[in-house]
Scaffold this motif. Structure first.
Motif, mmCIF file in Angstrom:
data_model
loop_
_atom_site.group_PDB
_atom_site.id
_atom_site.type_symbol
_atom_site.label_atom_id
_atom_site.label_comp_id
_atom_site.label_asym_id
_atom_site.label_seq_id
_atom_site.Cartn_x
_atom_site.Cartn_y
_atom_site.Cartn_z
ATOM 1 N N VAL A 74 0.851 -1.189 0.000
ATOM 2 C CA VAL A 74 0.000 0.000 0.000
ATOM 3 C C VAL A 74 0.887 1.239 0.000
ATOM 4 O O VAL A 74 1.841 1.340 0.770
ATOM 5 C CB VAL A 74 -0.918 0.006 1.247
ATOM 6 C CG1 VAL A 74 -1.659 1.319 1.382
ATOM 7 C CG2 VAL A 74 -1.891 -1.160 1.195
ATOM 8 N N THR A 75 0.569 2.192 -0.873
ATOM 9 C CA THR A 75 1.313 3.445 -0.912
ATOM 10 C C THR A 75 0.991 4.253 0.333
ATOM 11 O O THR A 75 -0.182 4.488 0.644
ATOM 12 C CB THR A 75 0.960 4.253 -2.174
ATOM 13 O OG1 THR A 75 1.325 3.477 -3.319
ATOM 14 C CG2 THR A 75 1.702 5.588 -2.210
ATOM 15 N N VAL A 76 2.028 4.660 1.052
ATOM 16 C CA VAL A 76 1.826 5.423 2.283
ATOM 17 C C VAL A 76 2.229 6.885 2.127
ATOM 18 O O VAL A 76 1.898 7.706 2.977
ATOM 19 C CB VAL A 76 2.578 4.798 3.479
ATOM 20 C CG1 VAL A 76 2.005 3.435 3.806
ATOM 21 C CG2 VAL A 76 4.057 4.706 3.224
ATOM 22 N N MET A 77 2.936 7.218 1.041
ATOM 23 C CA MET A 77 3.324 8.611 0.843
ATOM 24 C C MET A 77 3.641 8.865 -0.626
ATOM 25 O O MET A 77 4.267 8.036 -1.287
ATOM 26 C CB MET A 77 4.559 8.961 1.673
ATOM 27 C CG MET A 77 4.958 10.430 1.563
ATOM 28 S SD MET A 77 6.457 10.833 2.480
ATOM 29 C CE MET A 77 7.700 10.127 1.427
ATOM 30 N N ARG A 78 3.191 10.007 -1.099
ATOM 31 C CA ARG A 78 3.562 10.529 -2.416
ATOM 32 C C ARG A 78 3.865 12.003 -2.224
ATOM 33 O O ARG A 78 3.022 12.737 -1.712
ATOM 34 C CB ARG A 78 2.424 10.369 -3.417
ATOM 35 C CG ARG A 78 2.150 8.961 -3.823
ATOM 36 C CD ARG A 78 1.089 8.921 -4.925
ATOM 37 N NE ARG A 78 0.906 7.569 -5.373
ATOM 38 C CZ ARG A 78 -0.211 6.877 -5.261
ATOM 39 N NH1 ARG A 78 -1.272 7.443 -4.709
ATOM 40 N NH2 ARG A 78 -0.297 5.646 -5.684
ATOM 41 N N GLN A 79 5.061 12.427 -2.625
ATOM 42 C CA GLN A 79 5.441 13.832 -2.451
ATOM 43 C C GLN A 79 6.131 14.360 -3.697
ATOM 44 O O GLN A 79 6.975 13.681 -4.274
ATOM 45 C CB GLN A 79 6.427 14.005 -1.298
ATOM 46 C CG GLN A 79 5.867 13.862 0.056
ATOM 47 C CD GLN A 79 6.914 14.160 1.127
ATOM 48 O OE1 GLN A 79 8.105 14.108 0.874
ATOM 49 N NE2 GLN A 79 6.460 14.465 2.307
ATOM 50 N N TRP A 80 5.786 15.578 -4.057
ATOM 51 C CA TRP A 80 6.489 16.309 -5.108
ATOM 52 C C TRP A 80 7.273 17.430 -4.450
ATOM 53 O O TRP A 80 6.777 18.087 -3.529
ATOM 54 C CB TRP A 80 5.505 16.928 -6.098
ATOM 55 C CG TRP A 80 4.987 15.968 -7.114
ATOM 56 C CD1 TRP A 80 3.817 15.281 -7.062
ATOM 57 C CD2 TRP A 80 5.614 15.604 -8.337
ATOM 58 N NE1 TRP A 80 3.677 14.503 -8.171
ATOM 59 C CE2 TRP A 80 4.763 14.687 -8.984
ATOM 60 C CE3 TRP A 80 6.813 15.966 -8.958
ATOM 61 C CZ2 TRP A 80 5.069 14.124 -10.223
ATOM 62 C CZ3 TRP A 80 7.119 15.407 -10.188
ATOM 63 C CH2 TRP A 80 6.252 14.501 -10.810
ATOM 64 N N ARG A 81 8.490 17.645 -4.901
ATOM 65 C CA ARG A 81 9.324 18.745 -4.423
ATOM 66 C C ARG A 81 9.912 19.464 -5.627
ATOM 67 O O ARG A 81 10.089 18.874 -6.683
ATOM 68 C CB ARG A 81 10.437 18.237 -3.513
ATOM 69 C CG ARG A 81 9.896 17.633 -2.228
ATOM 70 C CD ARG A 81 11.001 17.135 -1.328
ATOM 71 N NE ARG A 81 10.455 16.488 -0.154
ATOM 72 C CZ ARG A 81 10.320 17.065 1.025
ATOM 73 N NH1 ARG A 81 10.690 18.310 1.200
ATOM 74 N NH2 ARG A 81 9.804 16.405 2.046
ATOM 75 N N GLN A 82 10.227 20.738 -5.426
ATOM 76 C CA GLN A 82 10.839 21.551 -6.475
ATOM 77 C C GLN A 82 12.127 22.150 -5.940
ATOM 78 O O GLN A 82 12.198 22.587 -4.787
ATOM 79 C CB GLN A 82 9.885 22.662 -6.925
ATOM 80 C CG GLN A 82 10.437 23.469 -8.076
ATOM 81 C CD GLN A 82 9.409 24.429 -8.654
ATOM 82 O OE1 GLN A 82 8.372 24.713 -8.038
ATOM 83 N NE2 GLN A 82 9.678 24.921 -9.836
ATOM 84 N N TRP A 83 13.146 22.190 -6.782
ATOM 85 C CA TRP A 83 14.433 22.765 -6.413
ATOM 86 C C TRP A 83 14.330 24.280 -6.531
ATOM 87 O O TRP A 83 13.946 24.805 -7.571
ATOM 88 C CB TRP A 83 15.535 22.231 -7.325
ATOM 89 C CG TRP A 83 16.892 22.710 -6.947
ATOM 90 C CD1 TRP A 83 17.656 23.608 -7.631
ATOM 91 C CD2 TRP A 83 17.663 22.323 -5.809
ATOM 92 N NE1 TRP A 83 18.851 23.800 -6.987
ATOM 93 C CE2 TRP A 83 18.883 23.022 -5.859
ATOM 94 C CE3 TRP A 83 17.432 21.459 -4.746
ATOM 95 C CZ2 TRP A 83 19.861 22.875 -4.886
ATOM 96 C CZ3 TRP A 83 18.415 21.317 -3.793
ATOM 97 C CH2 TRP A 83 19.612 22.016 -3.868
ATOM 98 N N ASN A 84 14.662 25.010 -5.447
ATOM 99 C CA ASN A 84 14.555 26.468 -5.480
ATOM 100 C C ASN A 84 15.920 27.141 -5.638
ATOM 101 O O ASN A 84 16.035 28.349 -5.458
ATOM 102 C CB ASN A 84 13.833 26.998 -4.234
ATOM 103 C CG ASN A 84 14.665 26.881 -2.968
ATOM 104 O OD1 ASN A 84 15.796 26.423 -2.969
ATOM 105 N ND2 ASN A 84 14.076 27.303 -1.860
ATOM 106 N N GLY A 85 16.947 26.360 -5.946
ATOM 107 C CA GLY A 85 18.286 26.902 -6.113
ATOM 108 C C GLY A 85 19.206 26.561 -4.965
ATOM 109 O O GLY A 85 20.428 26.567 -5.106
ATOM 110 N N SER A 86 18.607 26.231 -3.800
ATOM 111 C CA SER A 86 19.442 25.862 -2.654
ATOM 112 C C SER A 86 18.910 24.650 -1.888
ATOM 113 O O SER A 86 19.649 24.036 -1.140
ATOM 114 C CB SER A 86 19.598 27.049 -1.702
ATOM 115 O OG SER A 86 18.336 27.449 -1.202
#
Length: 99
Positions: A74-86
């Motif tokens: 069972v999937t317990v987490m899905r996350q998207w992140r974006q690089w902001n330069g640091s």
């Protein structure tokens, strides 16, 4: 489908060269990195048996992580992140292409 492919590859490698010296985990982790056009640039995963593999060099504009519980699949987490330069910043959902 990608998860099934990974498992087939892992099983084949383990059969041919023996089990890796790794520790079992409670979760299957898959990280995928994308460029600004949402084209996959690299991916990494850790299997329930503790086997780790990466393709590419773990960089991009966006990073998607999926975590699946090994005992129940069972999937317990899905996350998207974006690089902001640091640093990687959590975003609310799937991004739109930014270039």
């Amino acid at each position: 489908m990608r998860k099934v492919t990974h498992w087939v590859v892992v099983a084949l490698v383990m059969f041919l060269v023996g089990a890796p010296d790794a520790h079992a985990t409670l979760y299957y982790y898959e990280d995928t990195y994308f460029d600004c056009g949402l084209n996959e640039t690299s991916s990494c995963y850790i299997t329930c048996a503790g086997y780790e593999s990466c393709s590419g060099d773990r960089h991009g504009e966006f990073w998607y992580r999926e975590v699946i519980r090994c005992s129940t699949d069972v999937t317990v987490m899905r996350q998207w992140r974006q690089w902001n330069g640091s640093q990687w910043v959590l975003i609310s959902g799937p991004p739109s292409p930014s270039c």
